[in-house]
Scaffold this motif. Structure first.
Motif: not given
Length: 105
Positions: A45-58
């Motif tokens: 879920x979103x906390x103070x920052x965004x979720x980090x799922x799928x960050x590579x290539x985004x």
């Protein structure tokens, strides 16, 4: 969470941080440094920052549901093993105006 957190920390620290190759160490770093603001895993879920799922290539600043700074959205960064390490070491220097007030790894 171990499957996601450890590669993320290894990705963040790059090849010079050989201790991050240890699963337990990577998990501890993620929990100690990142987890307060970021979530990972199937129920992230979103906390103070965004979720980090799928960050590579985004592209930076594009995950739907998080209110990114204009600096982050217009940075032109696409996250990969070359762009993430300098950012995570000094986010406010890499992207002046970012909301990520993390001092860096």
């Amino acid at each position: 969470m171990r499957v996601v957190a450890v590669p993320l920390v290894a990705f963040a620290l790059g090849p010079s941080a050989s201790w991050a190759q240890d699963v337990a160490a990577g998990e501890q770093v993620f929990r100690r440094v990142c987890l307060a603001c970021h979530d990972v895993g199937p129920r992230a879920t979103t906390k103070l920052g965004p979720p980090l799922n799928g960050i590579d290539g985004r592209k930076a600043g594009t995950l739907e549901g998080y209110n990114y700074s204009e600096a982050n959205k217009s940075s032109g960064i696409v996250w990969n093993d070359e762009t993430f390490p300098p950012y995570i070491r000094a986010p406010m220097q890499a992207v002046p105006g970012t909301k990520m007030t993390f001092v860096g790894l």
